[in-house]
Scaffold this motif. Structure first.
Motif, short mmCIF file in Angstrom:
data_model
loop_
_atom_site.label_atom_id
_atom_site.label_comp_id
_atom_site.label_asym_id
_atom_site.label_seq_id
_atom_site.Cartn_x
_atom_site.Cartn_y
_atom_site.Cartn_z
N PRO A 13 0.69 -1.44 -0.01
CA PRO A 13 -0.16 0.04 0.03
C PRO A 13 0.83 1.23 -0.06
O PRO A 13 0.74 1.96 1.09
N ALA A 14 1.76 1.56 -1.15
CA ALA A 14 2.47 2.52 -1.22
C ALA A 14 2.72 2.58 -2.54
O ALA A 14 2.96 1.86 -3.43
N PRO A 15 3.16 4.01 -2.98
CA PRO A 15 3.59 4.20 -4.36
C PRO A 15 4.84 3.61 -4.82
O PRO A 15 5.81 3.28 -3.93
N ILE A 16 5.20 3.21 -6.16
CA ILE A 16 6.52 2.45 -6.49
C ILE A 16 7.70 3.04 -6.13
O ILE A 16 8.46 2.49 -5.46
N ASP A 17 7.67 4.50 -6.08
CA ASP A 17 8.92 5.15 -5.64
C ASP A 17 9.44 4.99 -4.28
O ASP A 17 10.53 4.75 -3.97
N GLN A 18 8.37 5.03 -3.47
CA GLN A 18 8.63 4.56 -1.98
C GLN A 18 9.14 3.16 -1.47
O GLN A 18 9.79 3.04 -0.70
N VAL A 19 8.29 2.41 -2.29
CA VAL A 19 8.58 0.83 -2.09
C VAL A 19 10.12 0.75 -2.63
O VAL A 19 10.93 -0.13 -2.00
N PHE A 20 10.46 1.23 -3.70
CA PHE A 20 11.90 0.93 -4.32
C PHE A 20 12.77 1.58 -3.37
O PHE A 20 13.74 0.94 -2.99
N ALA A 21 12.61 2.93 -2.93
CA ALA A 21 13.57 3.53 -1.89
C ALA A 21 13.82 2.73 -0.60
O ALA A 21 14.72 2.68 -0.29
N ARG A 22 12.53 1.98 -0.28
CA ARG A 22 12.82 1.13 1.30
C ARG A 22 13.63 -0.04 0.80
O ARG A 22 14.61 -0.26 1.54
N LEU A 23 13.47 -0.69 -0.24
CA LEU A 23 14.29 -1.70 -0.52
C LEU A 23 15.89 -1.50 -0.83
O LEU A 23 16.44 -2.13 -0.53
N VAL A 24 16.18 -0.22 -1.52
CA VAL A 24 17.43 -0.09 -1.70
C VAL A 24 18.30 0.59 -0.54
O VAL A 24 19.59 0.53 -0.71
N ASP A 25 17.80 0.97 0.29
CA ASP A 25 18.09 1.47 1.49
C ASP A 25 18.56 0.27 2.34
O ASP A 25 18.07 -0.25 3.11
N ILE A 26 19.79 -0.01 2.20
CA ILE A 26 20.25 -1.41 2.97
C ILE A 26 20.32 -1.40 4.22
O ILE A 26 19.76 -2.12 5.02
N GLU A 27 20.85 -0.29 5.02
CA GLU A 27 20.81 -0.22 6.51
C GLU A 27 19.40 -0.01 7.07
O GLU A 27 18.95 -0.25 8.11
#
Length: 155
Positions: A13-27
């Motif tokens: 339940p979030a826009p693609i940009d937010q989901v992608f940002a969460r996945l690439v933020d390793i820490e």
């Protein structure tokens, strides 16, 4: 024995940009994976700069440290991680490629196809049926934790 391969789907339940940002933020994985029954205890980025292809990290797990890297990245649609484990003698015992393939969905949501491939080497191949069960469990915990992190945020 063949590699273990699996695919799970969730609508986040979030826009693609937010989901992608969460996945690439390793820490940042430490935040949304906290409190799950995952093998992962902590992860940290080990190379400088913004996440990109070649960015390295180390996952601290119940089984020890596992280095990895971002193998593929196409914002905001695809991220593929690659990790490996070696024996004390330096021989490769396992390699994994967890990946996330994102598509915008209805009402600002995102469809996430989480694919994973696990390869075991040498004598470790004998445990493939067990590794499959563990991989399905671990990957399910991860994708469900990702989804829950956005559900908590929107409530």
């Amino acid at each position: 024995m063949k590699p273990v391969e699996l695919e799970l789907e969730r609508t986040i339940p979030a826009p693609i940009d937010q989901v992608f940002a969460r996945l690439v933020d390793i820490e940042g994985h430490n935040d949304w994976m906290a409190g799950t029954k995952s093998m992962l205890k902590h992860t940290r980025q080990t190379s400088p700069g913004e996440p990109a292809v070649g960015t390295t990290f180390v996952d601290e797990t119940r089984q020890g440290s596992m280095p990895g890297e971002i193998a593929e990245m196409e914002a905001p649609h695809t991220i593929v991680f690659h990790w490996w484990e070696t024996s004390k003698s330096g021989r490769l015992t396992f390699e994994g490629w967890p990946s996330y393939h994102l598509q915008p969905s209805r009402d600002g949501e995102t469809l996430v196809r989480h694919r994973a491939k696990l390869v075991s080497y040498g004598v470790w191949r004998l445990g493939t049926p067990l590794w499959r069960r563990l991989a399905v469990r671990e990957r399910t915990i991860t994708i469900d934790a990702l989804k829950a992190s956005f559900e908590r945020q929107s409530s």
